[in-house]
Write a protein that holds these residues in place. Structure first.
Motif, short mmCIF file in Angstrom:
data_model
loop_
_atom_site.label_atom_id
_atom_site.label_comp_id
_atom_site.label_asym_id
_atom_site.label_seq_id
_atom_site.Cartn_x
_atom_site.Cartn_y
_atom_site.Cartn_z
N MET A 80 12.50 -4.30 8.95
CA MET A 80 11.50 -5.31 9.32
C MET A 80 11.71 -6.60 8.54
SD MET A 80 8.08 -2.96 9.65
CE MET A 80 7.06 -4.05 10.64
N LEU A 81 12.21 -6.49 7.30
CA LEU A 81 12.44 -7.67 6.47
C LEU A 81 13.47 -8.63 7.06
CD1 LEU A 81 12.35 -6.01 2.96
CD2 LEU A 81 10.84 -7.84 3.75
N ILE A 82 14.30 -8.15 7.96
CA ILE A 82 15.28 -9.02 8.63
C ILE A 82 14.56 -9.99 9.56
CG2 ILE A 82 17.18 -9.06 10.30
CD1 ILE A 82 17.96 -6.26 9.19
N TYR A 83 13.45 -9.54 10.15
CA TYR A 83 12.76 -10.31 11.19
C TYR A 83 11.47 -10.96 10.74
CZ TYR A 83 15.99 -7.55 13.94
OH TYR A 83 17.13 -6.97 14.43
N LEU A 84 10.92 -10.52 9.61
CA LEU A 84 9.59 -10.97 9.19
C LEU A 84 9.54 -11.25 7.69
CD1 LEU A 84 7.79 -8.18 11.16
CD2 LEU A 84 7.39 -10.61 11.57
N PRO A 85 8.66 -12.18 7.29
CA PRO A 85 8.47 -12.39 5.85
C PRO A 85 7.70 -11.22 5.24
CG PRO A 85 7.02 -13.84 7.11
CD PRO A 85 7.90 -13.12 8.10
N SER A 86 7.87 -11.03 3.95
CA SER A 86 7.24 -9.93 3.22
C SER A 86 5.73 -9.88 3.42
CB SER A 86 7.54 -10.02 1.73
OG SER A 86 8.90 -9.83 1.48
N HIS A 105 -0.79 -2.53 5.57
CA HIS A 105 -2.21 -2.38 5.22
C HIS A 105 -3.04 -2.02 6.46
CE1 HIS A 105 -6.30 -3.98 4.10
NE2 HIS A 105 -6.07 -3.02 3.22
N ILE A 106 -2.83 -2.72 7.55
CA ILE A 106 -3.59 -2.47 8.78
C ILE A 106 -3.29 -1.07 9.32
CG2 ILE A 106 -3.77 -3.15 11.22
CD1 ILE A 106 -3.44 -6.08 10.17
N ILE A 107 -2.02 -0.70 9.40
CA ILE A 107 -1.65 0.62 9.94
C ILE A 107 -2.17 1.72 9.02
CG2 ILE A 107 0.27 2.16 10.52
CD1 ILE A 107 -0.34 -0.11 12.59
N SER A 108 -2.05 1.55 7.72
CA SER A 108 -2.55 2.55 6.77
C SER A 108 -4.05 2.75 6.94
CB SER A 108 -2.25 2.13 5.33
OG SER A 108 -0.87 2.06 5.11
N SER A 109 -4.76 1.66 7.09
CA SER A 109 -6.22 1.74 7.28
C SER A 109 -6.56 2.45 8.59
CB SER A 109 -6.84 0.35 7.26
OG SER A 109 -6.65 -0.26 6.00
N LYS A 110 -5.85 2.10 9.65
CA LYS A 110 -6.08 2.73 10.95
C LYS A 110 -5.81 4.23 10.89
CE LYS A 110 -4.58 0.72 14.67
NZ LYS A 110 -3.96 0.22 15.90
N ILE A 111 -4.72 4.61 10.26
CA ILE A 111 -4.33 6.01 10.16
C ILE A 111 -5.40 6.81 9.41
CG2 ILE A 111 -2.66 7.59 9.08
CD1 ILE A 111 -1.74 6.17 11.71
N ARG A 112 -5.90 6.25 8.34
CA ARG A 112 -6.94 6.95 7.58
C ARG A 112 -8.24 7.09 8.38
NH1 ARG A 112 -4.40 4.13 3.39
NH2 ARG A 112 -3.47 5.57 1.91
N GLN A 113 -8.60 6.04 9.10
CA GLN A 113 -9.84 6.08 9.88
C GLN A 113 -9.80 7.15 10.96
OE1 GLN A 113 -10.13 1.94 11.01
NE2 GLN A 113 -11.76 1.59 9.55
N ASP A 119 11.51 -5.97 -2.35
CA ASP A 119 11.35 -6.75 -3.57
C ASP A 119 10.13 -6.22 -4.34
OD1 ASP A 119 8.85 -8.40 -3.05
OD2 ASP A 119 10.08 -9.10 -1.37
N PRO A 120 10.07 -6.46 -5.65
CA PRO A 120 9.00 -5.88 -6.47
C PRO A 120 7.58 -6.21 -5.99
CG PRO A 120 10.72 -6.75 -7.87
CD PRO A 120 11.05 -7.18 -6.46
N LEU A 121 7.33 -7.42 -5.53
CA LEU A 121 5.99 -7.78 -5.07
C LEU A 121 5.61 -6.99 -3.82
CD1 LEU A 121 3.41 -9.45 -5.25
CD2 LEU A 121 4.60 -11.25 -3.95
N LEU A 122 6.51 -6.93 -2.84
CA LEU A 122 6.23 -6.17 -1.62
C LEU A 122 6.05 -4.70 -1.96
CD1 LEU A 122 5.91 -5.98 1.44
CD2 LEU A 122 8.41 -5.83 1.62
N TYR A 123 6.90 -4.16 -2.82
CA TYR A 123 6.76 -2.76 -3.21
C TYR A 123 5.39 -2.49 -3.84
CZ TYR A 123 7.10 1.58 -5.75
OH TYR A 123 6.84 2.83 -6.24
N SER A 124 4.96 -3.34 -4.75
CA SER A 124 3.67 -3.11 -5.41
C SER A 124 2.52 -3.23 -4.43
CB SER A 124 3.48 -4.04 -6.61
OG SER A 124 3.37 -5.38 -6.20
#
Length: 183
Positions: free
Chosen positions: A127-133, A141-149, A164-169
């Motif tokens: 995804m990083l090839i096509y989109l910014p971090s 975040h959105i998918i994780s929230s949806k999955i939990r709900q 990259d470290p920021l995206l990972y964190s």
């Protein structure tokens, strides 16, 4: 490997790191484990066309009739006339269209209502090839929230050392567990 929840059917979101040379094998082993535990896999693929993954799964004795695909690369790479959607396949126009990707995930979840689901997102690194971090972080975040709900399960596949470290964190704060492939 534990890429799916235990038998208590607790919703779980996992970030799975794979050696770059073994990403196809990691994908296959996650799907095999999901099927072995009674989950219906929904594979969201940005990395490989669904047709390639289906051949790979068949070579590894997986039941592809119970695997569903959201393919964000086939139309983009070979054109819209090269693919035909059906009950098990949704094809997106481009890997960078996260709105339609989210809609497609919701549609596949509706189609498989009542089943135990594992969504595999293959891969965050691609995804990083096509989109910014920042867009990828928002999507996770959105998918994780949806999955939990909806109390289902999701594994985000990524190449070891590919975030990259920021995206990972940021992603680490949205998932329940991080699994690093060993060996």
């Amino acid at each position: 490997m534990e890429t799916t929840p235990d038998e208590q059917n607790i919703s779980k979101v996992i970030l799975f790191f794979s050696d770059p040379q073994k990403i196809r094998e990691s994908n296959t082993s996650i799907i095999k484990e999901a099927q072995d535990r009674g989950y219906t896999p929904i594979v969201t693929t940005i990395n490989f066309p669904a047709s390639i993954l289906e051949k790979l799964y068949l070579q590894n004795d997986l039941d592809t009739s119970e695997i569903y695909f959201i393919d964000a690369i086939s139309k983009f790479s070979t054109g819209p006339k090269s693919v035909s959607p059906d009950d098990r396949h949704i094809f997106l126009n481009t890997p960078s269209d996260l709105t339609n990707l989210s809609i497609a995930i919701s549609e596949m979840l509706k189609r498989n209502n009542g089943k135990r689901i594992l969504i595999l997102i293959d891969s965050i690194s691609t995804m990083l090839i096509y989109l910014p971090s920042v867009k990828i972080s928002q999507f996770v975040h959105i998918i994780s929230s949806k999955i939990r709900q909806i109390e289902e399960n999701c594994t985000f596949l990524a190449v070891e050392g590919g975030l990259d470290p920021l995206l990972y964190s940021q992603i680490r704060s949205f998932v329940d567990d991080v699994v690093e492939e060993t060996g």
